[in-house]
Design a protein around this motif. Sequence first.
Motif: not given
Length: 362
Positions: A45-46, A255-257, A259
């Motif tokens: 997760n972020v 970072c998000s998935k 990204e």
Amino acid sequence: MFSSLFSRAMCQNNAPATSQNEAPQQMGLVKSLVAGRTIAAAAANVGGTAEGYSCEFGSPHYFALCGLGGVLSCGITHTAIVPLDLVKCRIQVDPAKYKNVFHGFKVTMAEGGVRSLGLGWAPTFFGYSAQGLCKFGFYEVFKVLYTDIIGEEAAFLYRTSLYLAASASAEFFADIALSPMEAAKVKMQTSPGYASTLRVAWPKIYAEEGVNGFYKSLVPLWMRQIPYTMMKFACFERTVELLYKFVVPKPRSECSKSEQLVVTFAAGYIAGVFCAIVSHPADTVVSKLNQEKGSTALEAAKKLGMAGLWKGLMPRIVMIGTLTALQWFIYDAFKVAMRMPRPPPPEMPESLKKRLQAEGKL
């Protein structure tokens, strides 16, 4: 051999926790690979909080999932670009007839229609699925195994050499799995009228040349695929490291998935361009060798000449660049979907950091 290899690489954790909140100590190869570092699931997760692992890093389940991710990434992508691969192979073996990519597509469709562009899809799918299983699965195994052999400090200092050695070892076995299907694919694509299906091609090759017909191009296949795979993995690993260090404005754990997957795709494409260049001459020899019965790799190279060895380079750069980027994207997306643990980009071990500080080198 393989049972011994996996027994060293399993790293299953049997040590009890010292307290209720303390995780059991990682033992063996995993400890040396990720000492002093936090393993984050690919689907973090972020903010860096993992969603939870679906398997233990370094376990047989982990390596099996890596192999399955390799099956999907290689089998799907290679099958998807069969039309381009078909034209590329024909340019390599008959440049007088197939002058360039667009002319090659035009001639192929004029002779066999749109359907002919899919010639060789079956051996491509089965062959590269088997190759992907060994390539990605064994790469993860050898990377952990070699880290244990040389130690965590050397693994960090010489990590590029580690990536090169692990990928070369994995590709050695992957090509043995690929060779029979690659022979059938190239024969179908470069010898018009030879066979239109795998069911026809395999018995025909065996009847004409025996088992040797499936493995006569194994050595040039190693010459093509081992440098390609070494570049593919080492360049990708280091490009990812550099992108997160100098381009991406935040750590990967934040970072998000999506990204993370964009970084994966970009690094994969950069690696793919270099892969295409270093492996192209051997790829041309493989195509010529499987077209002509009884020829050797050296004879095929002499017949092609220096200029002939580089025929079809531009379509192969486009093909391999896109292919490699998509393979890494699918492989990483699979890890995200399966919630697999994955170490972050390499960090200097604390022991090495303290030693360098004591020597005044840091």
